[in-house]
Design a protein around this motif. Structure first.
Motif, mmCIF file in Angstrom:
data_model
loop_
_atom_site.group_PDB
_atom_site.id
_atom_site.type_symbol
_atom_site.label_atom_id
_atom_site.label_comp_id
_atom_site.label_asym_id
_atom_site.label_seq_id
_atom_site.Cartn_x
_atom_site.Cartn_y
_atom_site.Cartn_z
ATOM 1 N N GLU A 419 0.814 -1.304 -0.062
ATOM 2 C CA GLU A 419 -0.139 -0.053 -0.131
ATOM 3 C C GLU A 419 0.911 1.143 -0.170
ATOM 4 N N THR A 420 0.469 2.344 -0.650
ATOM 5 C CA THR A 420 0.886 3.686 -0.610
ATOM 6 C C THR A 420 0.048 4.366 0.361
ATOM 7 N N ILE A 421 0.657 4.653 1.688
ATOM 8 C CA ILE A 421 -0.056 5.368 2.653
ATOM 9 C C ILE A 421 0.385 6.778 2.877
ATOM 10 N N THR A 422 -0.571 7.760 2.803
ATOM 11 C CA THR A 422 -0.390 9.023 2.534
ATOM 12 C C THR A 422 -1.124 10.152 3.490
ATOM 13 N N PRO A 423 -0.631 10.601 4.606
ATOM 14 C CA PRO A 423 -1.216 11.654 5.296
ATOM 15 C C PRO A 423 -1.737 13.027 4.210
ATOM 16 N N TYR A 424 -2.963 13.414 4.285
ATOM 17 C CA TYR A 424 -3.453 14.292 3.517
ATOM 18 C C TYR A 424 -4.019 15.440 4.121
ATOM 19 N N PRO A 426 0.110 16.753 4.169
ATOM 20 C CA PRO A 426 0.421 17.590 3.096
ATOM 21 C C PRO A 426 0.508 16.609 1.789
ATOM 22 N N GLY A 427 0.141 15.172 1.715
ATOM 23 C CA GLY A 427 0.060 14.633 0.605
ATOM 24 C C GLY A 427 1.554 13.808 0.135
ATOM 25 N N ILE A 428 2.402 13.704 1.384
ATOM 26 C CA ILE A 428 3.644 12.939 1.150
ATOM 27 C C ILE A 428 3.686 11.665 1.551
ATOM 28 N N PRO A 429 3.490 10.598 0.865
ATOM 29 C CA PRO A 429 3.563 9.193 1.410
ATOM 30 C C PRO A 429 4.646 8.786 2.605
ATOM 31 N N ILE A 430 3.906 8.211 3.710
ATOM 32 C CA ILE A 430 5.020 7.589 4.464
ATOM 33 C C ILE A 430 5.271 6.268 3.920
ATOM 34 N N ILE A 431 4.725 5.545 3.213
ATOM 35 C CA ILE A 431 5.216 4.426 2.882
ATOM 36 C C ILE A 431 4.636 4.320 1.250
ATOM 37 N N ILE A 432 5.529 3.705 0.443
ATOM 38 C CA ILE A 432 5.217 3.645 -1.082
ATOM 39 C C ILE A 432 4.990 2.144 -1.316
ATOM 40 N N ARG A 433 4.019 1.897 -2.001
ATOM 41 C CA ARG A 433 3.806 0.287 -2.622
ATOM 42 C C ARG A 433 5.165 -0.029 -3.055
#
Ligand SMILES: Cc1ncc(COP(=O)(O)O)c(C=O)c1O
Length: 470
Positions: A419-424, A426-433
């Motif tokens: 999964e790509t998990i992104t707090p929004y 600011p939209g910067i992924p914490i983890i990218i698939r």
């Protein structure tokens, strides 16, 4: 020569009281009964009619409006975007990178950059940003980390940077651009938060002035453009304008919104006519606002290089999210908040324009009285890996041959995220698939859950589960 070519031509059309037998189906708002603001607004929502030009083959008023934009920013050619900087980032990546190639990428880029990389199966080399001391958020890159990444990956011929960060912090991008150019590397810059840098001092200098090859800016973030209104500037002959045009046509609607394009015409004109006196007035008003805020007990202001960004913190350490919620009940809506900071984006005001800073100050004062007793219960969490360069554990081209499985995040160490998990924001992924899950990442995920942070992706994160590739 019209000052706002597109706005003026649309207005002419509206004044003619034309009868619509064309799309869109609201027929200039006619089908809505009564007179409402929305109905009036819809009169501007036109289409590629005679005299109104065509974004994808512009030779009339849109071409004129874009020529004025090019002239203002001093680029080789600038284009209107109706799909935000998101479409600009996708375009600059697709137009400059070939499939399956290595590319140097600042790790704290916006998710649209990662989506672009995925579309071309790129092999990203992520360069870790410095952590900004005052704010505790990811900032810019150091020249040393860029040099090391280039040294280790001499095949990479494109680099993607973000400048400034969401909070208005900048870094020495000029040296990085110069160094990269010296190695034959094209530099693409997501300057979503810097459309107003064109005004010059006291605003930071745009990457355009430092010779970045392509710069993308969200006019809607700091200039008076409508949401989704952005622009892309081609700034060097290393970039094929033909390819940029080709991808803009592929990625953007064949029926681009006239209100958005008109607002871009308006935002460009606003900026062009913004005088030295207007800058002085804006800065004086911002200072006046800050002076009022500094008198509020329990409030701390953090300055960044961009005067349009104001970060406030509660001295006792109250979580920024909680303070934001209280502020909103008092009618003040900030841009975003994190564990510590609340970010305000301030307006560019022409001389003598009033803005309700007094009312905002009163609301902030009343809000802080409600939260100043709250202590900082946030755990200290490391934001990024200590390694300055990382990459995907499983490449974009291999990912699809894996299955996905949900497991407890606390057991996910060393597995690869599906999964790509992104707090929004600011939209910067914490983890990218495709990235390996480390202890730092698990810590960050737990922190997001504890703080109830708005997340995109992470379907079962609230149950403390994450999908991994198996
Ligand atoms: C750094 C950065 N780049 C790109 C974007 C996407 O911009 P837009 O909303 O204009 O598509 C954002 C949005 O917040 C951003 O913060």
């Amino acid at each position: 020569m019209p000052k706002k070519p597109l706005i003026e031509e649309v207005n002419k059309h509206i004044y003619k009281n034309s009868i619509s037998f064309h799309v869109p189906g609201h027929k200039n708002g006619h089908v809505y009964e009564g007179t409402t603001e929305f109905k009036n607004f819809l009169k501007n929502d036109l289409t590629e009619l005679t005299n109104l030009d065509d974004l994808h083959h512009s030779e009339g008023v849109i071409a004129e409006a874009e020529a004025k934009l090019t002239n203002l920013y001093g680029s080789i050619q600038s284009f209107f975007l109706v799909g935000g900087s998101t479409v600009g980032n996708l375009t600059m990546i697709l137009a400059t990178l070939n499939r399956n190639r290595k590319v140097l990428v600042q790790r704290n880029c916006h998710k649209s950059v990662f989506n672009g990389l995925k579309l071309i199966n790129a092999k990203p080399i992520f360069i870790a940003p410095e952590i900004s001391e005052h704010l505790g958020v990811a900032g810019g890159l150091s020249l040393e980390s860029v040099k090391a990444a280039i040294h280790q990956n001499p095949e990479a011929k494109v680099m993607i940077l973000t400048y400034p960060n969401y909070y208005g912090e900048i870094y020495d991008i000029r040296k990085i651009i110069d160094f990269a150019h010296g190695k034959g590397i094209i530099v693409l810059v997501d300057e979503a938060h810097g459309a107003h840098f064109q005004l010059g001092n006291p605003f930071p200098t745009s990457a355009l002035k430092y010779g970045a090859d392509i710069v993308v800016q969200s006019a809607h973030k700091t200039l008076p453009a409508m949401t989704m209104g952005s622009w892309i500037h081609v700034n060097s002959s290393r970039v094929s304008i033909k390819k940029i045009k080709e991808y803009l046509e592929i990625l953007q609607s064949s029926s681009p919104s006239y209100p958005i394009m008109m607002s871009l015409d308006g935002a460009r004109s606003y900026l062009e006519e913004f005088t030295a006196n207007d800058i002085k007035y804006t800065i004086t008003e911002i200072k006046r606002f800050k002076t009022m805020l500094l008198k509020i007990e329990g409030l701390k202001l953090v300055e960044t290089e961009d005067p349009l960004k104001l970060v406030i913190q509660v001295k006792g350490g109250c979580n920024g999210k909680i303070f934001q919620e209280v502020l909103e009940t008092h009618g003040v809506f900030p841009e975003m908040s994190d564990q510590k900071n609340i970010l305000f984006i301030l307006p560019l005001l022409k001389s003598s324009m009033a803005y309700p800073f007094e009312e905002a100050t009163n609301a902030i004062k009343q809000s802080i009285e409600k939260v100043s007793h709250l202590k900082n219960e946030n755990r200290k969490v490391q934001l990024h890996e200590n390694k300055s360069c990382t990459t995907l554990e499983i490449s974009y081209s291999e990912m699809d041959s894996y299955k996905e499985e949900y497991i407890s995040i606390n057991k996910a160490m060393n597995k690869v995220s599906a999964e790509t998990i992104t707090p929004y924001p600011p939209g910067i992924p914490i983890i990218i698939r495709g990235e390996k899950i480390t202890n730092t990442l698990i810590d960050l995920l737990n922190l997001c859950i504890e703080n109830n942070i708005k997340i995109q992706g992470g379907k079962y994160l609230s149950n403390k589960q994450i999908a991994v590739l198996v």
